[in-house]
Design a protein around this motif. Structure first.
Motif, PDB file in Angstrom:
ATOM      1  N   ASN A 169       1.388  -1.434  -0.037  1.00  0.00           N
ATOM      2  CA  ASN A 169      -0.008   0.324   0.214  1.00  0.00           C
ATOM      3  C   ASN A 169       1.026   1.433  -0.375  1.00  0.00           C
ATOM      4  O   ASN A 169       0.327   2.748  -0.241  1.00  0.00           O
ATOM      5  N   ASP A 207       2.500   4.965  -1.194  1.00  0.00           N
ATOM      6  CA  ASP A 207       1.716   5.900  -2.079  1.00  0.00           C
ATOM      7  C   ASP A 207       3.417   6.000  -2.544  1.00  0.00           C
ATOM      8  O   ASP A 207       4.798   5.596  -2.991  1.00  0.00           O
ATOM      9  N   GLN A 208       2.317   6.529  -4.179  1.00  0.00           N
ATOM     10  CA  GLN A 208       3.971   7.012  -5.023  1.00  0.00           C
ATOM     11  C   GLN A 208       5.046   7.847  -3.991  1.00  0.00           C
ATOM     12  O   GLN A 208       6.370   7.579  -4.738  1.00  0.00           O
TER      13      GLN A 208
END
Length: 510
Positions: free
Chosen positions: A359, A361-362
């Motif tokens: 999970n 994130d970028q």
């Protein structure tokens, strides 16, 4: 100290280029940071890849190897680099096409899609372990040369920090785009300076032929090929070194990262097919400089021979030009360190972290890669603290270790019967045997022909065992669901033709 000033200026310019890439927004997303938004054109691709491989090994290491072992080192280059472009294109054509279609940004992604998450996790670990000796060789070469060109005013243990700090800064800021820009400028610069030093050294004694005649009179053993025993170049030793270097080049992170970053198929093809020829020309120059230096700077032994590139430059050239020549060697080391460190940091973030914390994130992926750059660089500086192995030998150890991943890579792209069990077993066996040979008999057992290994060196013995394990295990195990599903993607009919300018949408959806 003029040379130190030149190197400092180059480092500062490199950091500024990384800052420009950051300010222009080329690191905002993972696609931008890791693969430059697949935007690199012909010229940048070729010189960036060239610079990321032509390193302290190519400048300082090959001049040292030529100085210590003679013309056999040129045979190694020929056997290694002549077939490299074709092999590279054969192995990584699908890396480019599928990478663009699937959005791959790391080495583990093709292995993960073909064999599952187990191989996706193993590959970055193996590649990192194999990369460490090569990176240590670059840091070691930097420290040795800073000490030499400053006349020991800057000791080795201070000099080895000199460049890595700057590299960390511009990689953290500029990502792949910044690194490629820096590599391109550095690649052009050190290519010019290598030729300047070569012609100056040969002119010292009246030209190439008179210089080599002098070397032959003083050191005839440097011209021997096929000699038995010792460190002279026996045929198994030539083949062993060359095989390690050729196969290792295919398996390091740089070809993957540049394939993903290429703007066009033509640019990718030009990059890989021109690489071997350009490298052969450029690396031959410092090797011949090292051989010629045996009559100009006699008496250097072991790791001290790694200083011959800088020492002969200071003996032959005016101070300002010698400083530029040595700075060329430093830029070669810098560009290789940034390419290899960045590739490994990309693998750690996109493969290991993404598997452990899916999970993320970028922003978290980019942040993890930046921290990885700093940590990897720090580890290499610590390991380079006490130099006791010449740069060339350290580098070949790295090439030989990473080469064991070529069987799973070939199987992924070209053999439908390849299984995850075969890929995993062969990779672990190959890495394990290289480590066993190294801790059992040291670098000599890995690099030099051994009577108890049928005159193979440790690398070739491990490599052959890896291949046997791969094919045997694949044949006795059945493909699982992941392998069966992957066949539609990795053997899609659209991959049979020439790599096109457009991406087949069926590959994207597969």
């Amino acid at each position: 100290m003029f040379a130190i000033s030149v190197i400092t200026a180059i480092c500062l310019v490199s950091v500024f280029v990384g800052y420009l890439a950051f300010r222009q927004g080329y690191t905002r997303t993972p696609d931008d940071y890791f693969v430059a938004g697949s935007s690199l054109g012909y010229f940048v691709l070729i010189f960036s890849l060239l610079a990321s491989f032509l390193s302290a090994f190519s400048m300082f290491g090959m001049s040292s190897l030529g100085y210590r072992t003679g013309f056999g080192s040129l045979f190694v280059l020929s056997v290694n680099l002549v077939p490299l472009g074709a092999l590279w294109y054969y192995m990584h054509r699908k890396t480019f096409i599928l990478g663009r279609a699937r959005g791959w940004m790391s080495m583990g992604m093709p292995f993960g899609e073909r064999y599952g998450n187990g191989m996706r996790a193993v590959i970055p670990i193996v590649v990192l372990l194999a990369s460490i000796p090569y990176l240590v060789a670059q840091v070691q070469g930097i420290g040795v040369m800073v000490e030499a060109i400053s006349n020991k005013a800057i000791p080795y243990h201070v000099g080895m920090f000199f460049v890595p700090v700057f590299i960390s800064l511009y990689l953290i800021m500029g990502g792949m785009k910044g690194a490629a820009w820096v590599n391109t400028v550095q690649g052009v610069f050190f290519s010019i300076m290598v030729f300047v030093l070569f012609f100056a050294v040969m002119a010292k004694n009246g030209g190439f032929v008179p210089t080599m005649e002098m070397v032959f009179e003083a050191h005839p053993h440097l011209f021997e090929l096929g000699a038995k025993g010792g460190k002279l170049w026996s045929y198994p030793m030539v083949f062993g070194f060359a095989a390690a270097m050729c196969l290792g080049c295919v398996c390091f992170p740089q070809p993957y990262m540049h394939a993903y970053s290429s703007r066009t198929a033509k640019g990718f093809k030009a990059m890989v097919l021109s690489f071997g020829g350009i490298c052969l020309i450029i690396i031959t120059m410092p090797t011949l400089v090292g051989i010629a230096s045996t009559v100009i700077v006699p008496g250097l032994k072991g790791v001290d021979a790694d200083k011959v590139y800088g020492i002969v430059a200071s003996r032959i050239l005016p101070d300002w030009l010698a400083a530029l020549a040595v700075a060329g060697g430093f830029t070669a080391a810098m560009s290789t360190v940034n390419g290899l460190v960045f590739g490994n940091a990309t693998n750690l973030a996109n493969d290991l972290l993404k598997l452990v914390a899916p999970n993320t994130d970028q922003k978290g992926l980019v942040s993890a890669a930046r921290w990885s750059v700093a940590v990897i660089m720090a580890i290499c500086v610590v390991l380079a603290w006490n130099p006791n192995t010449p740069v060339a030998e350290l580098s070949v150890l790295a090439f030989g270790t990473v080469a064991v991943t070529i069987f799973p890579l070939w199987g992924a792209y070209f053999w439908k019967r390849a299984t995850a069990a075969g890929a995993m077993a062969s990779t672990i066996v190959g890495l394990g045997l290289n480590l066993v040979f190294f801790f059992w008999g040291g670098k000599n057992m890995v690099l030099f022909p051994q009577a108890n290994l049928f005159q193979l060196n440790g690398f070739l013995a491990a490599f052959l065992a890896t291949g046997v394990v791969f094919f045997v295990v694949c044949l006795v195990t059945k493909p699982g669901k992941v392998e069966e599903k992957s066949l539609d993607l990795f053997f899609h009919p659209s991959l049979n033709g020439n790599a096109g300018e457009t991406i087949d949408q069926e590959l994207v959806k597969a």
